[in-house]
Scaffold this active site. Structure first.
Site, PDB file in Angstrom:
ATOM      1  N   GLU A 137      -7.546  -2.437  -7.502  1.00 33.32           N
ATOM      2  CA  GLU A 137      -7.786  -3.320  -6.363  1.00 33.32           C
ATOM      3  C   GLU A 137      -7.924  -4.771  -6.805  1.00 33.32           C
ATOM      4  OE1 GLU A 137      -7.302  -2.743  -3.415  1.00 33.32           O
ATOM      5  OE2 GLU A 137      -7.308  -0.565  -3.338  1.00 33.32           O
ATOM      6  N   TYR A 165     -12.866  -7.578   1.193  1.00 31.89           N
ATOM      7  CA  TYR A 165     -11.782  -6.594   1.132  1.00 31.89           C
ATOM      8  C   TYR A 165     -12.056  -5.523   0.078  1.00 31.89           C
ATOM      9  CZ  TYR A 165      -7.807  -4.149  -0.491  1.00 31.89           C
ATOM     10  OH  TYR A 165      -7.014  -3.130  -0.918  1.00 31.89           O
ATOM     11  N   ASP A 212      -6.761  -6.091   4.600  1.00 32.12           N
ATOM     12  CA  ASP A 212      -6.038  -6.994   3.699  1.00 32.12           C
ATOM     13  C   ASP A 212      -4.863  -7.595   4.477  1.00 32.12           C
ATOM     14  OD1 ASP A 212      -4.349  -4.807   3.960  1.00 32.12           O
ATOM     15  OD2 ASP A 212      -3.494  -5.122   1.989  1.00 32.12           O
TER      16      ASP A 212
END
Length: 358
Positions: free
Chosen positions: A44, A127, A145
């Site tokens: 991520e 996020y 996102d």
DNA sequence: CAGACGTGGAT
DNA sequence: TATCCAAGTCT
């Protein structure tokens, strides 16, 4: 027009999900295979503003070299920065290391399993905290996102421009997120945005939301999301100095820890100014020498374009005084050189970074 | 809140 | 060639 539901999306995801090195496929998850929170977090962070294609090789390199978060926490920062070189947004690498240290030394090597706990760690924002909570721990977090913004803005034909419309869109995501498969829902929304609900020429005929999408029904889907206008990039000018000693070693420096390319390695350069008043000379060279012009390079950053005049000298005797550190030209792979610096070096020393094809 | 913060690939 | 943009965060 019927209200959108998560079920058709999850069915689509079961059949059409992407296979990714850090991901547990829905079928494997059904057999009880759990994602590794370290892998999910690492991917991520790397994927922030970065394409899947660019991330894959870096992810493989990082988890092979540092298999656990504790291994990463115990690694020298210079090694981590050098391994990240080329991927961009170097604050991510600095925060990656800080986050690993926090998890290893303050959380016993175990990642927090809640959105709030994750959100408190370096480099983890709205996020990423939601994404790791949902994907690694199956928490019902609303993950939003750029992909999700595009899908949601089209699904509800949201006319308000980004980024102001984010809260409105996040509320819609929260409303749509199913309690039983929040992680798969988040990944499904992102896969949909990446493969079907694309910025240009979306494949609406294949979309599991095509019976509920207001943008498709009432307008051209490509019109969404509406975004604020962007500003023009200014040009900055400067000069870079490539010095090689008689042992074939190149003069390098380490940049300050904060700001642009913070903590990365550089060749000596002048300041990068907006000045347009003619040629950049060698007045600001690191030391007096017979500097020879070696062309120029251009590099585009997020908020400005940089044009560097390149000067080179050598082989020379090492000048007196401390100008940085000297590294053999054949060993530059081990340095934390960002792309702009590799370009500057390659302009003066074409053989410095051999490519498979030459 | 708007600006800082990289890079390479697609169109 | 120019523009956009790709799983954002920090200040």
């Amino acid at each position: 027009m019927k209200a959108p539901q998560s079920a058709p999306l999850l069915t689509w995801y079961d059949r059409h999900h992407r296979e990714l090195p850090w991901r547990i496929s829905p079928s494997a998850a059904k057999r009880g295979v759990k994602p590794d929170p370290y892998y999910i977090w690492m991917s991520e962070v790397m994927l922030q503003q970065t394409t899947v294609a660019a991330v894959k090789a870096y992810f493989a390199k990082f988890v092979a070299r540092w298999p656990t978060v504790t291994d990463l926490a115990e690694a020298p920062s210079e090694d981590v920065m050098a391994a990240w070189a080329g991927l961009g947004y170097y604050a991510r690498a600095r925060n990656l290391k800080k986050c690993a240290e926090a998890v290893a030394f303050e959380h016993g090597g175990i990642f927090p399993d809640t959105e709030e706990g994750l959100r408190a760690l370096p480099g983890i924002g709205d996020y990423t905290s939601a994404a790791v909570a949902a994907i690694a721990f199956n928490r019902p977090a609303a993950v939003m996102d750029g992909n999700v913004e595009r899908v949601i803005s089209r699904l509800y034909a949201i006319e308000a421009p980004l980024p102001g419309s984010k809260p409105q869109m996040k509320a819609k995501v929260a409303e749509l997120t199913p309690i039983d498969r929040p992680g798969d829902f988040a990944q499904a929304m992102m896969d949909l945005g990446a493969t079907i609900c694309t910025p240009k020429r979306p494949a609406c005929a294949l979309c599991p939301f095509n019976d509920a999408c207001l943008a498709l029904a009432t307008d051209e889907p490509e019109r969404f999301p509406v975004k604020a206008a962007k500003k023009a990039k200014p040009v900055r000018l400067g000069a870079a100095f490539i010095a090689v000693d008689r042992e074939g070693r190149l003069l390098l420096r380490k940049r300050v820890e904060s700001g642009l390319l913070g903590g990365m390695t550089e060749v000596p350069t002048t300041d990068w100014t907006s000045r347009q008043d003619g040629e950049t000379g060698t007045e600001a060279a690191p030391f007096p020498a017979d500097w020879q012009a070696a062309g120029s390079i251009s590099h585009v950053f997020t908020h400005f374009e940089l044009r560097l005049s390149i000067f080179r000298v050598g082989p020379i005797d090492k000048p007196s005084g401390d100008h940085g550190f000297w590294v053999p030209v054949t060993e530059l792979d081990g340095e934390a050189l960002p792309t702009v610096m590799k370009k500057a070096i390659a302009a003066a020393i074409p053989t410095a970074f051999p490519t498979p094809k030459g």
